[in-house]
Design a protein around this motif. Sequence first.
Motif, PDB file in Angstrom:
ATOM      1  N   ASP A 129      -0.278  -0.597   0.224  1.00 35.36           N
ATOM      2  CA  ASP A 129       0.408  -1.891   0.166  1.00 35.36           C
ATOM      3  C   ASP A 129       0.896  -2.176  -1.250  1.00 35.36           C
ATOM      4  N   ARG A 162       3.776  -0.183  -2.089  1.00 28.47           N
ATOM      5  CA  ARG A 162       4.892  -0.464  -1.171  1.00 28.47           C
ATOM      6  C   ARG A 162       5.327   0.794  -0.413  1.00 28.47           C
ATOM      7  N   PRO A 214       5.190   2.373   3.260  1.00 26.77           N
ATOM      8  CA  PRO A 214       4.874   1.989   4.641  1.00 26.77           C
ATOM      9  C   PRO A 214       4.184   3.072   5.460  1.00 26.77           C
ATOM     10  N   ARG A 215       4.611   4.356   5.260  1.00 25.47           N
ATOM     11  CA  ARG A 215       4.068   5.433   6.101  1.00 25.47           C
ATOM     12  C   ARG A 215       3.814   6.666   5.241  1.00 25.47           C
ATOM     13  N   TYR A 249      -4.632   1.888  11.615  1.00 26.00           N
ATOM     14  CA  TYR A 249      -3.247   1.802  11.156  1.00 26.00           C
ATOM     15  C   TYR A 249      -2.407   2.971  11.683  1.00 26.00           C
ATOM     16  N   ARG A 295       1.194   3.621  10.523  1.00 26.85           N
ATOM     17  CA  ARG A 295       1.472   3.972   9.123  1.00 26.85           C
ATOM     18  C   ARG A 295       1.412   5.479   8.886  1.00 26.85           C
TER      19      ARG A 295
END
Length: 269
Positions: free
Chosen positions: A81, A84, A86-87, A107, A110
């Motif tokens: 996070d 930044r 996402p995956r 998750y 992700r």
Amino acid sequence: MKRQQLKNGLNVAYADEGQGTPVVLLHGFCGSSRYWDDAAALLKTEMRVIAPDARGHGESDASEGPYAMELLAEDVAGLLDELRIPRVVLLGHSMGGYAALAFAETYPERLIGLGLVHSTTFPDDEAGKAGRLKVADRVAKEGVRSFVDELAPKLFAPGHRTSMPEAVERAKTIGYGTSPEGVIGGALGMRERPDRLRTLERIGVPVLLLAGEEDAVVPPEKRFPLAKPNVVRTELKATGHMSMMENPEAFARAVADFVRLAEGAAGDV
């Protein structure tokens, strides 16, 4: 090494090199991001390699109490996070594999791909749980050093314990950097981890199961718990529990091949 404070207040140390698909490497018990140095040097030319120190290990903050695998997974999500991202392709070695499975359970959206490196989906049996308690008690009484001196050689293939003395010593030195809270918390957290075979069965992204032929920690019957079209099963010959240090070239080839496969399955990341 870089440092990042997470929203939960934990300060995490991590390496972050290269460009391209983000690949997160989670080290094992009494290890650190330094476990990956040799392999990361090979991988960073093709991808972005992020290697955090787990809570209580390396240069990351420690906390008291059991380190549930779900807690370690939350730490990883918190770092992503802050960065930044996402995956990711998430690869976990040994205890890091248990944390990676917990991440996959919480998750799944992700993940571009998931890898277990010398790890397993299965929980500790009763003897294993008793052993974790003994480790926690021993470290509380004696400290980290004598335990690491005993542990580190066992992580290597029998022949490598004498033929690769510098690598064994490096693993010991890395282990000495683990805080007592980290050893105790990791041992108690692994003791309580659940069976996550179902988690692996439900995952739709590519999965890498990477094992060492001479691994004395993960027995053969626990290395490849399932066969599915999205699962790549790779066994490295003449290798123990530490392929990233015992044979970084073979390890890096297997990971690079897998990352390319995951990229293809995911399309543009």
